[in-house]
Design a protein around this motif. Structure first.
Motif, short mmCIF file in Angstrom:
data_model
loop_
_atom_site.label_atom_id
_atom_site.label_comp_id
_atom_site.label_asym_id
_atom_site.label_seq_id
_atom_site.Cartn_x
_atom_site.Cartn_y
_atom_site.Cartn_z
N THR A 1 6.00 32.24 154.64
CA THR A 1 7.04 31.63 152.95
C THR A 1 7.34 30.31 154.22
O THR A 1 8.38 28.96 153.40
N GLN A 2 7.76 30.36 155.25
CA GLN A 2 8.16 29.14 155.90
C GLN A 2 7.14 27.46 155.44
O GLN A 2 7.91 26.88 156.13
N THR B 1 13.50 32.40 157.13
CA THR B 1 12.16 31.43 157.52
C THR B 1 12.78 30.20 157.12
O THR B 1 12.47 28.77 157.63
N PHE C 1 5.21 37.97 155.46
CA PHE C 1 6.07 37.20 154.85
C PHE C 1 6.56 35.74 155.72
O PHE C 1 7.29 34.73 154.87
N SER C 2 6.16 35.94 156.51
CA SER C 2 6.67 34.88 157.51
C SER C 2 5.18 33.46 157.39
O SER C 2 6.11 32.56 156.99
N GLY D 1 1.78 38.33 150.73
CA GLY D 1 2.48 38.39 151.01
C GLY D 1 2.48 40.07 149.95
O GLY D 1 3.03 40.83 149.92
N LEU E 1 12.42 36.41 155.35
CA LEU E 1 12.57 35.49 154.95
C LEU E 1 13.42 34.50 154.37
O LEU E 1 13.76 33.16 154.96
#
Length: 329
Positions: free
Chosen positions: A272-273, A46, A269-270, A304, A43
């Motif tokens: 969130t970028q 990102t 979770f990538s 996520g 997180l």
């Protein structure tokens, strides 16, 4: 390779003849099953990677993609230069997997080049959303190359994240410009980079991986940039340095994250970028996310969060069943 316990090391030195001296290889920290620490690191990465991509979008109006990538990797290499100097306490060029390091460097470079090329033609949020098919690639590749077990619920969570991306893209919008091909290829290259990062985790120190990636990128781009060279302004150079610093920090954190969790766990979770590039896209380019972007983001964040929940359940099952993995994990 994980260093042996201190007691074993002392026993070896006392009872066995000294081996022939070999070049020192910086020992890699052992892998640890701490998925929530890995998630926290991914997180954080990102934020830096998003800032780097938005700045690259800004520069793409004045500089060719190859030149932007060249500045990015040149700064990367300069940051890593202490690890390239023999005799330096940070020296980290000795690798147990040099071939894999070179391939990872090429994959990382390809990801950067294709994405920056797409930014010249696509809005930042839509280009980023298209690139977020990478977690799906990671989940699939992790089965073939890492032997990871991915249960149906984590597949569903990843698929929901992909649905969120499709909602943001919406067929018929500018995201389906032929240039959308570039971020998709970038996503595949990035997924390959992540898989190779995990393959070397526990064998190669993060500093070694970063150093090799910077060298490979600079060497390839130095051969390409003379063909597209445009004299950068002082303003361009400053923003290019920002890209290099932010992307280097982001890549470093990614390498650390894969020390603590499986690729298939970290992949969602990538997404969130997308939040960070949307915010920065609004501040810098005046792009306001519409209702479809918000709805897609809900799917992405939801996938996520559910994956994190399933990972907690899976860990509980591992403890309760003494290593027996639930087929629905």
């Amino acid at each position: 390779m994980t260093p042996p316990p201190a007691a074993a090391a002392r026993l070896d030195s006392a009872s066995l003849p000294l081996p022939e001296k070999k070049p020192a290889t910086r020992p890699a920290p052992a892998r640890a099953d701490r998925p929530f620490r890995g998630i926290a690191l991914i997180l954080a990465s990102t934020v830096f990677l998003g800032a780097s991509d938005v700045t690259a979008k800004y520069l793409s109006a004045t500089l060719p993609s190859i030149e932007i990538a060249w500045i990015r990797f040149l700064v990367f290499a300069l940051i890593m230069s202490p690890a390239m100097l023999r005799g330096s306490p940070l020296f980290a060029l000795h690798s147990q997997r040099p071939g894999l390091q070179v391939m990872r460097g090429v994959a990382l470079l390809a990801s950067s080049l294709f994405f920056i090329s797409g930014l010249r033609f696509l809005p930042i949020a839509e280009a980023s959303a298209t690139g977020f098919v990478s977690p799906l690639f990671v989940t699939a590749l992790s089965i073939a190359f890492l032997g990871e077990r991915v249960g149906i619920r984590r597949w569903i969570a990843t698929a929901l994240g992909l649905i969120g991306v499709l909602i943001i893209l919406r067929p018929g919008t500018s995201a389906f410009h032929p240039a959308a091909f570039f971020p998709m290829v970038s996503a595949l290259a990035w997924a390959t980079t992540l898989i190779m990062t995990r393959m070397m985790s526990g064998r190669e120190h993060a500093l070694t991986t970063m150093t090799w990636s910077s060298i490979v990128g600079v060497c390839v781009l130095c051969a390409l940039v003379p063909f597209v060279w445009v004299a950068p302004s002082r303003h361009d150079i400053l923003f290019g340095i920002l890209i290099g610093v932010a992307s280097t920090l982001g890549q470093w954190i990614v390498v650390l994250a894969f020390r603590y969790a499986d690729a298939s766990v970290l992949a969602p979770f990538s997404y969130t970028q997308l939040l960070w590039v949307s915010i920065l896209g609004f501040v810098i380019f005046g792009e306001v996310p519409d209702i479809w972007t918000v709805l897609g983001a809900v799917f992405i964040v939801g996938s996520g969060l559910y994956t994190a929940h399933r990972e907690r359940v899976r860990r509980s099952q591992l403890l309760a069943l003494d290593g027996e993995l639930s087929p629905n994990a």
